[in-house]
Design an enzyme around this catalytic site. Structure first.
Site, mmCIF file in Angstrom:
data_model
loop_
_atom_site.group_PDB
_atom_site.id
_atom_site.type_symbol
_atom_site.label_atom_id
_atom_site.label_comp_id
_atom_site.label_asym_id
_atom_site.label_seq_id
_atom_site.Cartn_x
_atom_site.Cartn_y
_atom_site.Cartn_z
ATOM 1 C CD GLU A 65 -2.794 -1.157 2.497
ATOM 2 O OE1 GLU A 65 -2.678 -0.518 3.244
ATOM 3 O OE2 GLU A 65 -3.792 -2.038 2.367
ATOM 4 C CD GLU A 100 -3.305 -5.868 3.982
ATOM 5 O OE1 GLU A 100 -4.310 -5.072 4.354
ATOM 6 O OE2 GLU A 100 -2.331 -5.599 4.098
#
Ligand code: IFM
Length: 466
Positions: free
Chosen positions: A177, A363
């Site tokens: 991320e 995720e």
């Protein structure tokens, strides 16, 4: 406000997915390991950040967290008992390098070696993430990700780790991320290192992407049969109205949230509309950087949580827009909108616009207010429903032609949830942070039933419980 809607849950079976589909759970080093001062680990930006009053909602930190550094065999046993065949973890950079020019720390290397061996012994394919936000503080003191030297330090870290583990770890995620590293850490300042400067954040973002691009060939050179990618948090974006200015704002927001990463990674350079909207905030890019960032990857990791809605709002942000509340929608305890259909459409859009080859959901998960009941169980029916609905969303995306090859639930364990501290539980396993006792939640039991293809996993049984 947390609002849960009663949904009829989709029927879902493991056999809806191909037999080579990868099933996993994910964690990250700072969130679970603890042992912050043990065996040569040095300070990370998160240790420093947590020490500053008011940064973490409950005043906690990752110094102990789940004490996974000592409990890892038990944790891997849980992952194995679930029936997963892969496990995503991250490597703590401060456990490996203690200062400029230092040799790699043998105790840090040995820990990850043991951990990887433990995964392999349990039939869990190791998926290593190199950067999940815990930069050594000594690198921050030299400018952190704003300094181009940090890019080279990262490449060295990647080199050392892949030489050390590459005989056993074939799947490498360079960054987790990058949007969060850049924006939460350097624009909003709600994550370490706590900087609030948009221009810095945009430059940091460029350096993070560049470090991915430069580390990838190193990983490939060191690891036979390496599979390299990175994990992006991507979001479906919508406009609050059909007004042209709101639609344009949504386009800009999508530009900075999604395309700013995907476009350069897939060889298109930074999106020109966003570049122009950024004006003076645009990053400094050296010759060759964009080619480096566009290095071919083997997969795209997608972390999916929630959609966002925006309005045109001159002066409200560098891109003249503001996030708006989507209203009376279903939410997790974090306030994040629950939108499995948005996941399907996002995955389809990624497939159509970028053809990334293989996609892994690296995720996906939810935080709810979990309580141990009198029987010592955690009846997290909402999280179980969340998993079922999002896995059905993945299946639907595959049916629409998306090349999705695996799914990692976030997270194996309740853990230290960054600025929210230990107050937000994302685990499918409950962790008592005082005793370090682990208890599989109802959601974890469902995942296990589903993966073992037990009849108890069929959705009809759960209709009333959600
Ligand atoms: O816990 C985080 C993780 O570290 C990165 N992705 C989002 C998760 C939930 O906030």
């Amino acid at each position: 406000m947390t609002r849960s809607l009663h949904h009829s849950l989709p029927q879902l079976r493991r056999s809806d997915f191909t037999s080579d589909f990868l099933w996993g759970s994910a964690t990250s080093a700072y969130q679970i390991e603890g042992a912050a001062a043990l065996d040569g680990r040095v300070e990370s930006i998160w240790d420093r950040f947590c020490d500053q009053p008011g940064t973490i909602r409950d005043g906690s930190n990752g110094a102990v967290a789940c004490d996974h550094y000592h409990h890892w065999p038990e944790d891997l046993d849980i992952a194995q008992s679930l029936g997963t065949n892969a496990y995503r973890f991250s490597i703590s950079w401060p456990r490996i390098f203690s200062g400029p020019g230092a040799e790699a720390n043998p105790e840090g290397l040995a820990f990850y070696s043991r951990l990887v061996d433990g995964m392999l012994a349990r039939g869990l394919q190791p998926w290593a993430t190199l950067y999940h936000w815990d930069l050594p503080q000594y690198l921050q003191d030299q400018g952190g990700w704003l300094a181009r030297d940090t890019v080279h330090a990262f490449v060295e870290f990647a080199d050392v780790m892949s030489k050390h583990l590459g005989d056993r770890v074939k799947h490498w995620i360079t960054h987790n991320e990058p949007w969060c590293t850049a924006m939460l850490g350097h624009a909003d300042g709600i994550h370490a290192p706590g900087i609030k400067d948009f221009k810095t954040a945009i430059q940091v973002c460029h350096h993070v992407l560049l470090s991915h691009g430069l580390a990838t060939p190193v990983l490939r050179a060191n690891v036979t049969d390496a599979r390299v990618g990175l994990a992006l948090n991507l979001h479906p974006i919508s406009a609050a109205s059909n007004k042209p200015e709101d639609l344009a704002a949504a386009q800009r927001h999508d530009g900075l949230r999604n395309r700013w990463y995907l476009d350069p990674l897939y060889g298109r350079g930074y999106p020109q509309d966003v570049w122009q909207a950024l004006g003076e905030y645009a990053p400094q890019v050296a010759e060759g950087d964009m080619q480096a960032i566009a290095v071919p990857t083997d997969f795209l990791g997608v972390n999916f949580y929630f959609p966002e809605m925006v309005v045109h709002a001159p002066g409200a942000s560098a891109l003249d827009l503001r996030l708006v509340d989507a209203g009376d929608v279903e939410r997790t305890a974090f306030g994040w909108e629950v939108a499995p259909e948005g996941m399907t459409s996002l995955l389809k859009r990624i497939q159509d616009d970028y053809q990334p080859g293989a996609v892994y959901i690296t995720e996906n998960g939810a935080t709810y207010d979990d309580h141990l009941d009198e029987q010592g169980e955690i009846q997290d029916a909402l999280r179980r429903a969340y998993l079922i609905r999002h896995l059905a969303a993945v299946r639907n995306a595959i049916q629409q032609g998306c090349q999705i090859k695996g799914y990692f639930a976030w997270s194996l364990l309740d853990n230290f949830e960054w600025a929210e501290g230990c107050s937000r539980r994302f685990g499918i396993t409950y962790v008592d942070f005082d005793t370090q006792v682990r208890t599989l939640k109802l959601s974890g039991k469902w995942y296990s039933d589903f993966l073992h293809e037990r009849e108890t996993a069929t959705a009809s049984k759960w209709q009333s419980a959600a």
